[in-house]
Design a protein around this motif. Structure first.
Motif, mmCIF file in Angstrom:
data_model
loop_
_atom_site.group_PDB
_atom_site.id
_atom_site.type_symbol
_atom_site.label_atom_id
_atom_site.label_comp_id
_atom_site.label_asym_id
_atom_site.label_seq_id
_atom_site.Cartn_x
_atom_site.Cartn_y
_atom_site.Cartn_z
ATOM 1 N N VAL A 72 62.879 -4.686 59.531
ATOM 2 C CA VAL A 72 63.942 -6.535 59.978
ATOM 3 C C VAL A 72 62.994 -7.498 59.561
ATOM 4 O O VAL A 72 62.053 -7.730 59.225
ATOM 5 N N VAL A 73 64.196 -8.555 58.800
ATOM 6 C CA VAL A 73 62.970 -9.763 58.572
ATOM 7 C C VAL A 73 64.161 -11.276 58.229
ATOM 8 O O VAL A 73 65.235 -10.920 59.048
ATOM 9 N N ARG A 74 63.741 -12.303 58.395
ATOM 10 C CA ARG A 74 64.387 -13.253 58.164
ATOM 11 C C ARG A 74 63.869 -14.500 56.654
ATOM 12 O O ARG A 74 63.160 -13.912 56.104
ATOM 13 N N LYS A 75 64.715 -14.741 56.010
ATOM 14 C CA LYS A 75 64.690 -15.431 54.800
ATOM 15 C C LYS A 75 64.119 -16.681 55.283
ATOM 16 O O LYS A 75 63.889 -17.300 56.148
ATOM 17 N N ASP A 78 62.888 -18.516 49.569
ATOM 18 C CA ASP A 78 63.290 -17.128 48.227
ATOM 19 C C ASP A 78 62.736 -16.412 48.759
ATOM 20 O O ASP A 78 63.244 -15.514 47.798
ATOM 21 N N LYS A 79 61.808 -16.228 49.943
ATOM 22 C CA LYS A 79 61.895 -14.796 50.315
ATOM 23 C C LYS A 79 62.008 -14.357 51.438
ATOM 24 O O LYS A 79 62.971 -15.257 51.884
ATOM 25 N N TYR A 80 61.657 -13.219 52.056
ATOM 26 C CA TYR A 80 62.088 -12.540 52.976
ATOM 27 C C TYR A 80 60.613 -12.603 54.170
ATOM 28 O O TYR A 80 60.013 -11.474 53.478
ATOM 29 N N GLU A 81 60.211 -13.287 55.300
ATOM 30 C CA GLU A 81 59.403 -12.584 56.143
ATOM 31 C C GLU A 81 59.554 -10.789 56.923
ATOM 32 O O GLU A 81 60.378 -11.168 57.515
ATOM 33 N N ILE A 82 58.548 -10.451 56.604
ATOM 34 C CA ILE A 82 58.621 -9.419 57.703
ATOM 35 C C ILE A 82 58.741 -9.949 58.970
ATOM 36 O O ILE A 82 57.070 -10.440 59.589
ATOM 37 N N LEU A 83 59.545 -9.422 59.743
ATOM 38 C CA LEU A 83 59.138 -9.164 61.983
ATOM 39 C C LEU A 83 58.868 -8.078 62.048
ATOM 40 O O LEU A 83 58.177 -7.958 63.616
ATOM 41 N N SER A 84 59.403 -6.743 61.506
ATOM 42 C CA SER A 84 59.275 -5.704 62.013
ATOM 43 C C SER A 84 59.128 -4.369 60.718
ATOM 44 O O SER A 84 60.325 -4.703 60.297
ATOM 45 N N GLY A 85 57.873 -3.888 61.027
ATOM 46 C CA GLY A 85 57.590 -2.922 59.777
ATOM 47 C C GLY A 85 56.654 -3.111 58.248
ATOM 48 O O GLY A 85 56.872 -2.680 57.378
ATOM 49 N N HIS A 86 56.232 -3.873 58.760
ATOM 50 C CA HIS A 86 54.714 -4.014 57.927
ATOM 51 C C HIS A 86 53.819 -3.068 57.346
ATOM 52 O O HIS A 86 53.805 -3.016 56.180
ATOM 53 N N LEU A 115 58.354 -12.452 69.682
ATOM 54 C CA LEU A 115 59.137 -11.954 70.307
ATOM 55 C C LEU A 115 59.575 -10.370 69.731
ATOM 56 O O LEU A 115 59.266 -9.047 70.215
ATOM 57 N N ILE A 116 60.085 -10.417 68.715
ATOM 58 C CA ILE A 116 61.257 -9.441 67.783
ATOM 59 C C ILE A 116 59.421 -8.282 67.197
ATOM 60 O O ILE A 116 58.565 -7.691 67.247
ATOM 61 N N VAL A 117 58.234 -9.106 66.804
ATOM 62 C CA VAL A 117 57.135 -8.118 66.503
ATOM 63 C C VAL A 117 56.745 -7.497 66.903
ATOM 64 O O VAL A 117 55.534 -6.970 66.867
ATOM 65 N N THR A 118 55.911 -8.861 67.993
ATOM 66 C CA THR A 118 55.319 -8.249 69.164
ATOM 67 C C THR A 118 55.903 -7.168 69.954
ATOM 68 O O THR A 118 55.111 -6.388 69.956
ATOM 69 N N GLU A 119 57.539 -6.988 70.628
ATOM 70 C CA GLU A 119 57.472 -6.347 71.325
ATOM 71 C C GLU A 119 58.426 -4.938 70.414
ATOM 72 O O GLU A 119 57.870 -3.432 70.936
#
Length: 340
Positions: A72-75, A78-86, A115-119
């Motif tokens: 799961v990412v957010r833009k 010009d990149k996409y930051e990882i929220l879940s899946g490192h 919250l997505i990152v931690t949970e």
């Protein structure tokens, strides 16, 4: 209502899936493939990444089955930051992949992203498995979400269902403040912690990253970290530099003393170094207990003699001894005057 105009609701479970599932989901709606080179880690990612056998097992699994659960990412620009899946991204790189299945989330606040990152991390690992700093991040994020009336309850509820943590994001926690459950108690119930422990972790989360690492490494005791969390960021950096430079450890007494000196406005490098090294505690003026050796006692007293009587006799003997020494010193001084 025209069904073609109905907005499609994307469930949180379809986004995150179950990491332990061995069967890839047939639903691909809302997912896309992104190049690994276009992905960046979540800024100040608070969790330690997999290493050793755990990481190697993930690499082998990805080589065999690919990345089953989309990241799961957010833009961001010009990149996409990882929220879940490192961990999945790192393992995919190691496995030789160039792309991974992805869900792009839009319109998230910073709090919701965190919250997505931690949970999602706590779903993959048990709370007891986390380091102190990681636990502090989880508790602080959850605590903030529960207190914030503006946080999206649908997001919390979806995370709640997926993580199988009953009652934590239930409706009563979003009532007005006077009707809310006590957040410390509610969070403590989920993670099997006392309210005091929850409060301590909330303080640990306020430490600098460098001090958090020292707490995780055991160079600073957990409760000592609580006292250090009240120091200014500048003084925390100073304390970290002194500890790292000299490989000192900080216990509760040292931490309390550092906090006391900052409160009084006289905490500087020299004072902090004396406290952390233990020199200041050694020079507090406290008299260390002194005991006579049994052989000396038996030389002058019988084993059956009364203890208080022995102490009184020793006291009289010492009074006589020091009075004699004083008289002797006085006689010497008079003799020196006569010579002059």
């Amino acid at each position: 209502m025209d069904k073609t105009k109905m907005k499609k609701v994307e469930t949180f479970a379809s986004i995150f899936g179950e990491d332990h599932s061995e069967v890839p989901s047939e639903k691909t709606d809302g997912t896309t493939s992104l190049k690994l080179n276009d992905l960046i880690p979540f800024r100040n990612h608070p969790f330690k990444l997999y290493e050793g056998d755990r990481f190697n097992d993930m690499v082998e699994s990805i080589k065999q089955y690919g990345v089953i659960v989309p990241i799961v990412v957010r833009k961001v620009d010009d990149k996409y930051e990882i929220l879940s899946g490192h961990n999945r991204v790192n393992a995919a790189k190691e496995a030789g992949l160039t792309e991974v299945p992805t869900v792009v989330k839009e319109g998230l606040t910073e709090e919701e992203a965190t919250l997505i990152v931690t949970e999602t991390n706590i779903m993959q690992r048990s709370f007891s498995e986390l380091a102190h700093s990681e636990r502090a991040t989880v508790i602080s994020t959850r605590h903030s979400a529960m207190k914030n009336q503006g946080v999206r309850t649908d997001l919390l509820n979806e995370i709640e269902k997926l993580s199988k943590a009953p009652n934590l994001a239930s409706e009563e926690t979003f009532y007005p403040m006077d009707k809310k459950l006590r957040t410390h108690e509610t969070i403590g119930n989920e993670y099997n912690l006392s309210q005091a422990s929850v409060a301590r972790y909330l303080r640990i989360d306020k430490l600098s990253d460098a001090i958090k690492d020292l707490v995780d490494d055991g160079k600073i005791a957990m409760r000592a970290g609580v006292d250090l969390s009240y120091l200014s960021q500048e003084n925390q950096e100073m304390v970290e530099a002194i500890i790292s430079e000299n490989t000192f450890k900080v216990d509760m007494k040292k931490a309390a003393l550092l906090r006391k000196h900052e409160k009084e406005g006289n905490l500087n490098w020299n004072t902090a170094q004396k406290i952390i090294s233990g020199d200041m505690l050694k020079s507090t003026g406290k008299v260390k207990p002194f005991k006579l050796q049994p052989t000396i006692i038996l030389k002058y007293f019988n084993p059956n003699d009364d203890k208080k009587a022995i102490e009184k006799t020793i006291e009289k003997a010492l009074d006589f001894y020091f009075s004699q020494m004083k008289n002797q010193s006085h006689d010497i001084e008079e003799g020196e005057e006569m010579i002059e």
